[in-house]
Design an enzyme around this catalytic site. Sequence first.
Site, PDB file in Angstrom:
ATOM      1  CG  HIS A   1      -0.127  34.669 -20.478  1.00 49.88           C
ATOM      2  ND1 HIS A   1      -0.255  33.415 -21.056  1.00 49.88           N
ATOM      3  CD2 HIS A   1      -1.085  34.725 -19.507  1.00 49.88           C
ATOM      4  CE1 HIS A   1      -1.224  32.755 -20.473  1.00 49.88           C
ATOM      5  NE2 HIS A   1      -1.746  33.530 -19.529  1.00 49.88           N
TER       6      HIS A   1
ATOM      7  CB  SER B   1      -2.593  31.460 -17.343  1.00 51.40           C
ATOM      8  OG  SER B   1      -3.570  32.140 -18.101  1.00 51.40           O
ATOM      9  N   GLY B   2      -0.964  28.587 -17.499  1.00 52.66           N
ATOM     10  CA  GLY B   2       0.217  27.857 -17.054  1.00 52.66           C
ATOM     11  C   GLY B   2      -0.056  26.451 -16.571  1.00 52.66           C
TER      12      GLY B   2
ATOM     13  CG  ASP C   1       1.738  32.000 -23.458  1.00 55.93           C
ATOM     14  OD1 ASP C   1       2.518  32.537 -22.648  1.00 55.93           O
ATOM     15  OD2 ASP C   1       0.510  31.899 -23.276  1.00 55.93           O
TER      16      ASP C   1
END
Length: 299
Positions: free
Chosen positions: A69, A218-219, A115
């Site tokens: 994402h 995120s990530g 994801d």
Amino acid sequence: MVSLYCKWASLPSVPFIRVCGHTNVTRRVVEGKLVEEGKWPWQVSILFMGVYACSGSLFHEQWILTAAHCLQRSRNESEYTVITTGSQIFTQNDTQLRVSAVVIHKNFSNFVSRDIALLKLQDPVSWSHKIQPVCLPSGQYKPELGSLCWVTRWGREKKQGDPNASYSLQEIAVKIIKNNVCNQKYHFLLTEDQEHFLGEDMLCGSSQQGVESCQTNSGSPLVCYLNSTWIQMGLVSWSFTCGQFQFPSIYTSTSYFTSWIKSQVSDVNFISQAHPAFLRPLFCTSYILLVSLSFLWLL
């Protein structure tokens, strides 16, 4: 003539030895602050159009692991760059590495499944004491329930009127818990055709200290320290609300995607169990000296 060679990640050799999952921490003063370098040497920053977007991890000299994402804005590789400082701080003025490919899992459609994504760097990085790859687990190697692992994320220092304010690396202790806990907590998000919220490709984790894994993380890599080796067991996917500790965070399980990663990066290695640390410099030196003296004695 007998040639003896001993590998060690901290030896000042050129080129530097590539050893996944090992660190060599040094400290220096930057702008009046004591900054650690090399503590999380695989941590990278992903920028979109020159602005920080997500975190990622270096597992190969030319490949970055992150969340799918994070790359939904665009699949145009020219719009992304990567910063690898090996330090606890970075600014958007640091040297940015160009990206040559954006690879998003073909079955990714929402935050709940698949994801995961990869970025390929245009040029390989040079390994150093500050920049080293993280280890990736094999498909059978999963974190045990109750394991205490760590998430590292970039947090920005708030300075009014300064768009180039530095980011500092923050650490979050995360306890691996049953997926059923996340299924129960997020039951209200289930659709009519869903029985479980999380599948086998996700992990459920509860923050123990530090800051919660918010959307801005995120990530970020979820790494566990096993047998003196840091192994990336997951990456931050999402959390329901930032700072709400009653809701655990959701992580993509890296071991689930071993085959997919291998299909994209053919020369990457996975470990089925944490390998022992390399010989310490003192022990290594003593060993070489001892063997050398033995050969001299036999002459």
